[in-house]
Design a protein around this motif. Structure first.
Motif, PDB file in Angstrom:
ATOM      1  N   MET A   1      -3.701 -13.345  19.330  1.00  0.00           N
ATOM      2  CA  MET A   1      -4.503 -14.075  18.347  1.00  0.00           C
ATOM      3  C   MET A   1      -5.077 -13.127  17.286  1.00  0.00           C
ATOM      4  SD  MET A   1      -4.436 -17.303  19.207  1.00  0.00           S
ATOM      5  CE  MET A   1      -2.733 -16.962  19.654  1.00  0.00           C
ATOM      6  N   ILE A   2      -5.572 -11.992  17.726  1.00  0.00           N
ATOM      7  CA  ILE A   2      -6.157 -11.030  16.781  1.00  0.00           C
ATOM      8  C   ILE A   2      -5.088 -10.488  15.850  1.00  0.00           C
ATOM      9  CG2 ILE A   2      -7.236  -8.754  16.591  1.00  0.00           C
ATOM     10  CD1 ILE A   2      -8.836  -9.439  19.122  1.00  0.00           C
ATOM     11  N   ALA A   3      -3.947 -10.164  16.409  1.00  0.00           N
ATOM     12  CA  ALA A   3      -2.855  -9.646  15.580  1.00  0.00           C
ATOM     13  C   ALA A   3      -2.410 -10.676  14.550  1.00  0.00           C
ATOM     14  CB  ALA A   3      -1.680  -9.236  16.469  1.00  0.00           C
ATOM     15  N   MET A   4      -2.387 -11.946  14.934  1.00  0.00           N
ATOM     16  CA  MET A   4      -1.984 -13.004  14.014  1.00  0.00           C
ATOM     17  C   MET A   4      -2.920 -13.061  12.804  1.00  0.00           C
ATOM     18  SD  MET A   4      -1.614 -17.113  14.763  1.00  0.00           S
ATOM     19  CE  MET A   4      -0.506 -16.815  16.126  1.00  0.00           C
ATOM     20  N   ALA A   5      -4.226 -12.994  13.068  1.00  0.00           N
ATOM     21  CA  ALA A   5      -5.200 -13.040  11.972  1.00  0.00           C
ATOM     22  C   ALA A   5      -5.157 -11.766  11.139  1.00  0.00           C
ATOM     23  CB  ALA A   5      -6.600 -13.257  12.543  1.00  0.00           C
ATOM     24  N   GLN A   6      -5.023 -10.636  11.810  1.00  0.00           N
ATOM     25  CA  GLN A   6      -5.019  -9.345  11.123  1.00  0.00           C
ATOM     26  C   GLN A   6      -3.799  -9.213  10.224  1.00  0.00           C
ATOM     27  OE1 GLN A   6      -3.014  -6.417  11.715  1.00  0.00           O
ATOM     28  NE2 GLN A   6      -4.231  -5.134  10.307  1.00  0.00           N
ATOM     29  N   GLN A   7      -2.668  -9.727  10.660  1.00  0.00           N
ATOM     30  CA  GLN A   7      -1.449  -9.648   9.863  1.00  0.00           C
ATOM     31  C   GLN A   7      -1.523 -10.505   8.603  1.00  0.00           C
ATOM     32  OE1 GLN A   7       1.581 -10.687  12.717  1.00  0.00           O
ATOM     33  NE2 GLN A   7       1.282  -8.779  13.886  1.00  0.00           N
ATOM     34  N   GLN A   8      -2.404 -11.500   8.591  1.00  0.00           N
ATOM     35  CA  GLN A   8      -2.610 -12.327   7.399  1.00  0.00           C
ATOM     36  C   GLN A   8      -3.647 -11.713   6.453  1.00  0.00           C
ATOM     37  OE1 GLN A   8      -0.776 -15.088   6.617  1.00  0.00           O
ATOM     38  NE2 GLN A   8       0.411 -14.518   8.438  1.00  0.00           N
ATOM     39  N   GLY A   9      -4.136 -10.554   6.818  1.00  0.00           N
ATOM     40  CA  GLY A   9      -5.068  -9.833   5.953  1.00  0.00           C
ATOM     41  C   GLY A   9      -6.536 -10.094   6.230  1.00  0.00           C
ATOM     42  N   PHE A  10      -6.839 -10.907   7.245  1.00  0.00           N
ATOM     43  CA  PHE A  10      -8.232 -11.232   7.549  1.00  0.00           C
ATOM     44  C   PHE A  10      -8.896 -10.097   8.330  1.00  0.00           C
ATOM     45  CE2 PHE A  10      -6.362 -15.466   7.046  1.00  0.00           C
ATOM     46  CZ  PHE A  10      -7.310 -16.080   6.228  1.00  0.00           C
ATOM     47  N   GLU A  11     -10.164  -9.907   8.063  1.00  0.00           N
ATOM     48  CA  GLU A  11     -10.984  -9.063   8.924  1.00  0.00           C
ATOM     49  C   GLU A  11     -11.239  -9.853  10.204  1.00  0.00           C
ATOM     50  OE1 GLU A  11     -14.680  -6.300   7.777  1.00  0.00           O
ATOM     51  OE2 GLU A  11     -15.178  -8.436   7.745  1.00  0.00           O
ATOM     52  N   VAL A  12     -11.215  -9.178  11.350  1.00  0.00           N
ATOM     53  CA  VAL A  12     -11.358  -9.880  12.629  1.00  0.00           C
ATOM     54  C   VAL A  12     -12.547  -9.329  13.397  1.00  0.00           C
ATOM     55  CG1 VAL A  12     -10.276 -10.527  14.810  1.00  0.00           C
ATOM     56  CG2 VAL A  12      -8.873 -10.298  12.745  1.00  0.00           C
TER      57      VAL A  12
ATOM     58  N   GLU B   1      -7.322  -2.383  19.502  1.00  0.00           N
ATOM     59  CA  GLU B   1      -5.953  -1.890  19.273  1.00  0.00           C
ATOM     60  C   GLU B   1      -5.120  -2.922  18.515  1.00  0.00           C
ATOM     61  OE1 GLU B   1      -2.827   0.817  21.792  1.00  0.00           O
ATOM     62  OE2 GLU B   1      -3.893  -0.795  22.851  1.00  0.00           O
ATOM     63  N   SER B   2      -5.460  -4.212  18.673  1.00  0.00           N
ATOM     64  CA  SER B   2      -4.713  -5.281  18.007  1.00  0.00           C
ATOM     65  C   SER B   2      -5.205  -5.543  16.590  1.00  0.00           C
ATOM     66  CB  SER B   2      -4.801  -6.573  18.824  1.00  0.00           C
ATOM     67  OG  SER B   2      -4.288  -6.372  20.128  1.00  0.00           O
ATOM     68  N   GLY B   3      -6.318  -4.936  16.202  1.00  0.00           N
ATOM     69  CA  GLY B   3      -6.770  -5.088  14.823  1.00  0.00           C
ATOM     70  C   GLY B   3      -8.188  -5.572  14.630  1.00  0.00           C
ATOM     71  N   ALA B   4      -8.910  -5.858  15.682  1.00  0.00           N
ATOM     72  CA  ALA B   4     -10.320  -6.243  15.532  1.00  0.00           C
ATOM     73  C   ALA B   4     -11.122  -5.025  15.080  1.00  0.00           C
ATOM     74  CB  ALA B   4     -10.871  -6.785  16.838  1.00  0.00           C
ATOM     75  N   THR B   5     -11.910  -5.194  14.041  1.00  0.00           N
ATOM     76  CA  THR B   5     -12.708  -4.073  13.534  1.00  0.00           C
ATOM     77  C   THR B   5     -14.200  -4.262  13.789  1.00  0.00           C
ATOM     78  OG1 THR B   5     -12.741  -5.123  11.350  1.00  0.00           O
ATOM     79  CG2 THR B   5     -11.039  -3.452  11.755  1.00  0.00           C
ATOM     80  N   ILE B   6     -14.580  -5.431  14.282  1.00  0.00           N
ATOM     81  CA  ILE B   6     -15.981  -5.686  14.653  1.00  0.00           C
ATOM     82  C   ILE B   6     -15.990  -6.200  16.086  1.00  0.00           C
ATOM     83  CG2 ILE B   6     -18.117  -6.930  14.159  1.00  0.00           C
ATOM     84  CD1 ILE B   6     -15.496  -6.956  11.504  1.00  0.00           C
TER      85      ILE B   6
ATOM     86  N   LEU C   1      -9.304   5.352  21.482  1.00  0.00           N
ATOM     87  CA  LEU C   1      -8.708   4.882  20.230  1.00  0.00           C
ATOM     88  C   LEU C   1      -9.410   5.544  19.045  1.00  0.00           C
ATOM     89  CD1 LEU C   1      -8.560   1.058  21.122  1.00  0.00           C
ATOM     90  CD2 LEU C   1      -6.662   2.691  21.225  1.00  0.00           C
ATOM     91  N   PRO C   2      -9.342   6.857  18.969  1.00  0.00           N
ATOM     92  CA  PRO C   2     -10.114   7.590  17.951  1.00  0.00           C
ATOM     93  C   PRO C   2      -9.711   7.252  16.524  1.00  0.00           C
ATOM     94  CG  PRO C   2      -8.511   9.029  19.006  1.00  0.00           C
ATOM     95  CD  PRO C   2      -8.520   7.759  19.798  1.00  0.00           C
ATOM     96  N   GLN C   3      -8.518   6.719  16.325  1.00  0.00           N
ATOM     97  CA  GLN C   3      -8.064   6.407  14.974  1.00  0.00           C
ATOM     98  C   GLN C   3      -8.629   5.085  14.456  1.00  0.00           C
ATOM     99  OE1 GLN C   3      -6.459   6.162  17.747  1.00  0.00           O
ATOM    100  NE2 GLN C   3      -4.763   4.653  17.715  1.00  0.00           N
ATOM    101  N   HIS C   4      -9.290   4.322  15.319  1.00  0.00           N
ATOM    102  CA  HIS C   4      -9.825   3.006  14.936  1.00  0.00           C
ATOM    103  C   HIS C   4     -11.325   3.098  14.610  1.00  0.00           C
ATOM    104  CE1 HIS C   4      -6.316   0.460  16.017  1.00  0.00           C
ATOM    105  NE2 HIS C   4      -6.055   1.460  16.853  1.00  0.00           N
ATOM    106  N   GLN C   5     -11.696   2.573  13.454  1.00  0.00           N
ATOM    107  CA  GLN C   5     -13.098   2.491  13.069  1.00  0.00           C
ATOM    108  C   GLN C   5     -13.645   1.115  13.474  1.00  0.00           C
ATOM    109  OE1 GLN C   5     -14.922   5.055  11.696  1.00  0.00           O
ATOM    110  NE2 GLN C   5     -13.053   6.235  12.119  1.00  0.00           N
ATOM    111  N   VAL C   6     -14.670   1.123  14.287  1.00  0.00           N
ATOM    112  CA  VAL C   6     -15.208  -0.135  14.819  1.00  0.00           C
ATOM    113  C   VAL C   6     -16.677  -0.294  14.434  1.00  0.00           C
ATOM    114  CG1 VAL C   6     -15.721  -1.446  16.923  1.00  0.00           C
ATOM    115  CG2 VAL C   6     -13.596  -0.128  16.755  1.00  0.00           C
ATOM    116  N   THR C   7     -17.015  -1.481  13.959  1.00  0.00           N
ATOM    117  CA  THR C   7     -18.422  -1.855  13.747  1.00  0.00           C
ATOM    118  C   THR C   7     -18.895  -2.581  14.992  1.00  0.00           C
ATOM    119  OG1 THR C   7     -18.199  -2.071  11.346  1.00  0.00           O
ATOM    120  CG2 THR C   7     -20.010  -3.291  12.395  1.00  0.00           C
TER     121      THR C   7
END
Length: 530
Positions: free
Chosen positions: A133-144, A170-175, A209-215
């Motif tokens: 689900m997260i990847a689906m939203a992230q691939q459409q350009g949405f912040e997740v 890892e799937s694209g959630a940033t918050i 996951l040091p390459q990922h910036q998370v809020t």
């Protein structure tokens, strides 16, 4: 300095509170107020809940698409593909970079069973669905944004939640939002306190996951009255840089953390943080306006509600008002204009003479230092049963009663038809005997008053019954004029002529009060006995 992002969920979590729902148009109006305050993200609703909820989110997205530097718009969805698609469609008017998909899944053992049924047993499947689900939203350009619902109650599910958060990031959630869903968290819980778990999970993500910036975000409910404390601990002692809440603390059950309290606590104390100075970009001067809107259209706000309540900058106690008149901020922890408030006073039984003096002088009348105590006591005596205080209009009415030169008006009809009018005029007992054969008693009283006070004309006289029936009291209204000035008087009496006489006397009293006690040059006046 560390900026704390403000995530406003008044339109989503706030309206889930019974009785707090607003009309479509009021939702849009609220969105404009939230933008004015300067919140960072507005959670506009739960689009899949109904067609109307979809339209509200969609219209707010359209509204914000025309603004310069608006808040981001978030919309909530469960971990279901159909809901996710509908939620993304509701945000279509926005560039996806200005929109946020907020997905959630319960993680507390009891809540998982109650909400998910047999699905709760297959944690591996849950993790895979979360990733998809997260990847689906992230691939459409949405912040997740991803919320493990009831995070503070995860208990033995800590390892599962760890895996879930790692998969989400890892799937694209940033918050990653960590809710205290039933407001049951307290720092006395020690190692099991959810802020400590947030710190552990933040370190885990940073390590693996040091390459990922998370809020990291915090979402606190107020069931034990600890939402503000928990939210501030999450940003000062934990990894959170986003606070989720509602204006006026509305929300399910006992509500969410009040955003206005977060804003002002951070503004007032954020520079003193032991960890690092913190701030928000909120325009605090608009807090009162948005708080008033919520109070009017969602749920009533208590007068003593912190920051934005009606009594926050209102004072009544004599000692307080006396000090504030000398230093306007002496009894205020912050300047009221910082949140759009103004200092005001409510005159009550504990108010002092300086307070009464200020109100009287603000209305343009004299209250000398040597007489302020007597005037104040007279006002209090006039309203001895009004323990909740007086309006300025009521106080001035008592002041006029104190000042009026014609007092204690009494009438006595004689057997021969004469009318005897008794009063106290400038401190001296006066009695007028009006003959029955005079044109009207009103004209006779006017002549008597002119002998004492000077010439004036009656510009208007009107009287009418106040109710139906022959026993109805009469209400009389009279306007007198002299030297281009007009003065009004009114009175009610069971006798229409006596109502007119009393109204005339009241108009003359106002004339004399304005003539002698307006804050202009004061002519000589006969000594009054109070």
């Amino acid at each position: 300095m560390k900026q704390i992002q403000l995530f406003d969920t008044t339109l989503r979590d706030g309206q889930q509170c019974p009785g707090a729902g607003m009309s479509h148009q009021h939702n849009l109006h609220y969105a404009s107020l939230a933008a004015q305050v300067g919140i960072d993200t507005l959670e506009a609703g739960f689009p899949s809940a109904s067609k109307e909820d979809f339209r509200i989110v969609n219209d707010i997205a359209k509204q914000y698409s025309h603004l310069k530097s608006p808040p981001k718009v978030a919309a909530l969805a469960q971990l279901k593909e159909a809901q996710l698609i509908q939620t993304m469609e509701s945000l279509a008017p926005l560039d996806p970079s200005q929109a946020r998909i907020h997905l959630y899944l319960p993680v507390a053992p009891g809540l998982m069973t109650a909400s998910l049924g047999n699905y709760a047993k297959n944690k591996g499947h849950i993790i895979k669905d979360t990733q998809r689900m997260i990847a689906m939203a992230q691939q459409q350009g949405f912040e997740v944004e991803f919320s493990p619902e009831a995070y503070s109650q995860m208990a033995e599910n800590f390892d599962f939640v760890s895996d879930l958060i790692l998969a989400a990031v890892e799937s694209g959630a940033t918050i990653i939002n960590c809710p205290d869903t039933i407001g049951s968290a307290c720092y006395w819980q020690g190692d099991d306190y959810f802020v400590n778990h947030m710190t552990q999970h933040a370190e885990l993500v940073k390590t693996q996951l040091p390459q990922h910036q998370v809020t990291w975000s915090v979402h606190c409910h107020n069931d034990f009255g600890m939402a503000l404390d928990n939210s501030l601990r999450a940003v000062t002692q934990g990894p959170a840089t986003q606070i989720e809440g509602c204006f006026n603390g509305v929300g399910e059950r006992a509500g969410n953390v009040a955003l206005e309290q977060c804003i002002m606590a951070i503004k007032t104390f954020g520079q003193n943080s032991d960890i690092a100075p913190i701030y928000t970009q909120a325009n605090s001067q608009y807090i009162k306006a948005i708080s008033d809107f919520v109070a009017h259209h969602m749920l009533p706000r208590q007068a003593h509600w912190p920051i934005a309540g009606d009594n926050v900058a209102k004072h009544s106690s004599g000692g307080h008002t006396n000090a504030i008149l000398k230093d306007s901020h002496i009894y205020q922890p912050f300047a009221p204009d910082e949140v759009g408030q103004k200092i005001s006073f409510a005159f009550g039984p504990l108010s002092g003479s300086n307070h009464a003096k200020k109100i009287i002088e603000d209305h343009g009348y004299l209250c000398l230092t040597e007489e302020k105590t007597a005037i104040t006591q007279f006002i209090k005596n006039q309203y001895s049963n009004r323990r909740k205080g007086l309006t300025d209009t009521e106080l001035m009415s008592a002041y006029f009663s104190y000042r009026q030169p014609i007092k204690s008006l009494e009438f006595s009809h004689q057997k021969n038809g004469q009318l005897v009018v008794s009063s106290c005029l400038f401190g001296s007992d006066t009695q007028w005997t009006l003959e029955a054969n005079e044109a009207t008693y009103l004209a006779a009283v006017k002549q008597q008053l002119e002998q004492e006070l000077g010439k004036f004309s009656i510009q208007s006289y009107h009287s009418e019954s106040t109710t139906s029936g022959i026993d109805s009291p009469a209400k009389a209204e009279i306007i007198i004029q002299l030297s281009g000035q007009r003065y009004e008087g009114s009175a009610t009496h069971k006798d229409i002529q006596l109502a007119a006489i009393t109204a005339l006397v009241n108009a003359c009293n106002r004339w004399q009060i304005d003539n002698h006690y307006k804050q202009t040059q004061r002519p000589e006046i006969k000594e009054q006995q109070q």
